[in-house]
Design an enzyme around this catalytic site. Sequence first.
Site, PDB file in Angstrom:
ATOM      1  N   CYS A 183       0.816  -1.222   0.000  1.00 48.92           N
ATOM      2  CA  CYS A 183       0.000   0.000   0.000  1.00 48.92           C
ATOM      3  C   CYS A 183       0.844   1.264   0.000  1.00 48.92           C
ATOM      4  O   CYS A 183       0.531   2.244  -0.683  1.00 48.92           O
ATOM      5  CB  CYS A 183      -0.945  -0.005   1.191  1.00 48.92           C
TER       6      CYS A 183
ATOM      7  N   HIS B 184      -2.058   0.876   7.133  1.00 47.85           N
ATOM      8  CA  HIS B 184      -2.366   0.962   5.702  1.00 47.85           C
ATOM      9  C   HIS B 184      -2.109   2.381   5.212  1.00 47.85           C
ATOM     10  O   HIS B 184      -2.323   3.346   5.958  1.00 47.85           O
ATOM     11  CB  HIS B 184      -3.834   0.584   5.466  1.00 47.85           C
TER      12      HIS B 184
ATOM     13  N   ASN C 140      -8.045   4.607  -2.709  1.00 44.34           N
ATOM     14  CA  ASN C 140      -7.454   3.399  -2.143  1.00 44.34           C
ATOM     15  C   ASN C 140      -6.766   2.604  -3.253  1.00 44.34           C
ATOM     16  O   ASN C 140      -6.810   2.973  -4.426  1.00 44.34           O
ATOM     17  CB  ASN C 140      -8.535   2.562  -1.456  1.00 44.34           C
TER      18      ASN C 140
END
Length: 437
Positions: free
Chosen positions: A70, A361, A382
């Site tokens: 991520c 994250h 995202n």
Amino acid sequence: MMHELTLNEIAAFQKEFAENATNPVKTRAVVRSGVKAASYDSQAASKLNRTFSIELPTDNVTNQKQSGRCWLFAALNVLRHRFASENKCKNFTFSQDYLFFWDRIERANMFFDHVLETSDKPLDDREVSFYFHAPDTDGGQWAMAVSLIRKYGLVPSYAMPESFTANATADFNHVLNKKLREDGLALRKLAQAGKTDEVEAARKEFLSEVYRMSVMAFGQPVTKFDLEFRDDDKNYHLDKDLTPVSFFNKYFTDDLDDYVVLFNAPDHEFNKLYAIPFEDNVQGGSPIQFLNVPIEVLKDAAIKQMQDGEGVWFGCDVGQESDRQSGVLATGLFKTDELFGIKSGLTKAERLATGDSGSTHAMTLVGVDVDQGEIRQWKIENSWGEKVGKKGYFVMSDDWFNEYLFKVVVRKKYLSKDLVKIAEGPATPVPCWDPMG
């Protein structure tokens, strides 16, 4: 004080449970549907309407799939939006596989450095145990992406597409980490015996093996490519024979040192710069440093950066109060206290100090809704693909930002002169078990 749980106590618990008429109803709901479904509060989600007063022009989203990359996706999302703005090519993407390949090699080398630096300590030493626990992992930080980009450059996604292993890293990580632990033990023994020449020979052999493994897993890293794309006006562009580094230097201004990672850790002293040396991935690269400040400073800087048309890399605890499928992050989204008849209330500082929460994250802020100075909600890009959230985009309440967002990456010009001075050092290192890591 020790306490032995007695059968009489258990009988009292059973009696107390049976006396509440709502408990059987709640039990059936949780047993059948799970905690989240049984405690979900749709009213909390309905307050977030996905309309934003400040919003970057974005379209497609990326997908890290079954990997912990991520941090790399979020960093490349910030850069691809910059490229898109300057070249009118909003859906252009960079290769995560390319930089992830080099990250594996660099982290292996860094692990060997840590092993040798601590070779005089026992294996059960807290620091040594930390390094051997996970020698080469997926997770990372903004500065790690900066170090890789500066050394190895960038390539378009089509020049080195995603590999199967990059999309599902668990099996390769298992094999690689087992090998690195064995290599680490071998290097420790040579160092302890004072065999310096043999140490360096062994390190080169081990790194060559890691390189071979990585090529087989992710593909041979591209050394030259042609940049080819159509912009949003359908104009054709071709730039031949670029190397990854020449591409970065030609199409980007290397202003990566102009960014500061602002952190909000209430269990640490504010207005202070901290170093996280145990997470650095490239020897001689950009050090991982966090400027710890009140949450309002993070918000103010992030909004100003988006007002100027640039996205914001951020780290958060995405598993807290979140509905992955609908793409909603909001405090009060799950009424678990009401469901179980308990009362919880850890502060952000207490959650960090006890391990209840932390940065898990990284994503990209691409919008915010501000009404007369009041922040209503935030828009998030995202890297979980288009099938979650609203075509891959999440919405976050401002209260959730306060509680579960820990760091943002912003340019120095959005900070006060005093904070810029602090951000330029020196930094206070924290140990590897510190919750900031």
